[in-house]
Scaffold this motif. Structure first.
Motif, PDB file in Angstrom:
ATOM      1  N   ASP A  62      26.721  37.236  53.584  1.00  0.00           N
ATOM      2  CA  ASP A  62      28.402  36.547  53.935  1.00  0.00           C
ATOM      3  C   ASP A  62      27.975  36.268  54.852  1.00  0.00           C
ATOM      4  N   CYS A  63      27.808  37.317  55.680  1.00  0.00           N
ATOM      5  CA  CYS A  63      27.505  36.509  57.414  1.00  0.00           C
ATOM      6  C   CYS A  63      26.654  34.859  57.221  1.00  0.00           C
ATOM      7  N   LEU A  64      25.478  34.681  57.384  1.00  0.00           N
ATOM      8  CA  LEU A  64      24.349  33.582  57.466  1.00  0.00           C
ATOM      9  C   LEU A  64      25.145  32.228  56.251  1.00  0.00           C
ATOM     10  N   ARG A  65      25.885  32.257  54.989  1.00  0.00           N
ATOM     11  CA  ARG A  65      26.508  31.223  54.580  1.00  0.00           C
ATOM     12  C   ARG A  65      27.294  30.526  55.758  1.00  0.00           C
ATOM     13  N   VAL A  69      24.346  25.326  60.837  1.00  0.00           N
ATOM     14  CA  VAL A  69      22.998  25.197  61.013  1.00  0.00           C
ATOM     15  C   VAL A  69      22.211  25.375  62.522  1.00  0.00           C
ATOM     16  N   GLN A  70      22.989  25.079  63.254  1.00  0.00           N
ATOM     17  CA  GLN A  70      22.032  25.155  64.447  1.00  0.00           C
ATOM     18  C   GLN A  70      21.481  26.771  64.484  1.00  0.00           C
ATOM     19  N   ILE A  75      16.550  30.956  64.498  1.00  0.00           N
ATOM     20  CA  ILE A  75      16.183  32.673  63.255  1.00  0.00           C
ATOM     21  C   ILE A  75      14.745  32.720  64.355  1.00  0.00           C
ATOM     22  N   PRO A  76      13.753  31.554  63.786  1.00  0.00           N
ATOM     23  CA  PRO A  76      12.141  32.073  63.823  1.00  0.00           C
ATOM     24  C   PRO A  76      12.122  32.744  65.421  1.00  0.00           C
TER      25      PRO A  76
END
Length: 175
Positions: A62-65, A69-70, A75-76
């Protein structure tokens, strides 16, 4: 610059300085990924046919959706957002701490006198620039190590397109 083996260069507690430290790092990675084995071992088609996305943490999804995109692209690198669930932030930070360093070691410092053979155009056909560079460097390292230990042969397991094998063969034939 770090040693390329993890540890200080990535800001983690792990290193490959000794066999014990390496084993500790490997075990930490295995412990970390164990809960995700059903996803890791699945084929992409199973992700859809078996609805594997339902195994993902709903709060994370729900959070990541809704995340730009930036932010997702960061994240990596271990960058987390304040408004993310604590468990997601912890997961990303732990993942980053377990990552191998991506600093490139100076191959001439590690193996002085390394002789790198450039691939000819026939052998390089079908290779992108990155793959060509990797094969040239790896063949030089393998050749140097094999010569230093006086190996009579080298086995290339999982050779794929056999590019490394072909370059090594040309090195040994011309040696």
């Amino acid at each position: 610059m770090g040693d390329g083996a993890g540890g200080e260069c990535c800001g983690t507690q792990y290193s490959c300085d000794t066999a014990t430290n390496t084993l500790s790092w490997i075990n930490a990675i295995l412990d970390f990924i164990a809960p995700f084995n059903s996803l890791i071992n699945a084929h992409v088609v199973n992700f859809f046919t078996d609805r594997l996305w339902e195994n993902l943490d709903k709060e994370w999804m729900d959070c990541l959706r809704t995340e730009p995109v930036q932010n997702l692209l960061l994240i990596p690198s271990g960058v987390v957002q304040d408004h993310w669930p604590a468990s997601l932030k912890l997961f990303i930070l732990k993942l980053r701490a377990l990552a191998l360093c991506q600093e490139q070691a100076d191959v001439n410092t590690v193996l002085p006198g390394l002789h790198i053979t450039s691939l000819n155009t026939v052998l390089a056909q079908g290779m992108n620039v990155k793959k060509k560079h990797e094969v040239e460097i790896l063949s030089a390292v393998v050749s140097t190590v094999a010569n230093n230990v006086r190996a009579h042969g080298v086995i290339d397991v999982g050779a794929g397109q056999v590019w490394l094998h072909l370059l090594l063969l040309t090195k040994f034939l011309h040696a």
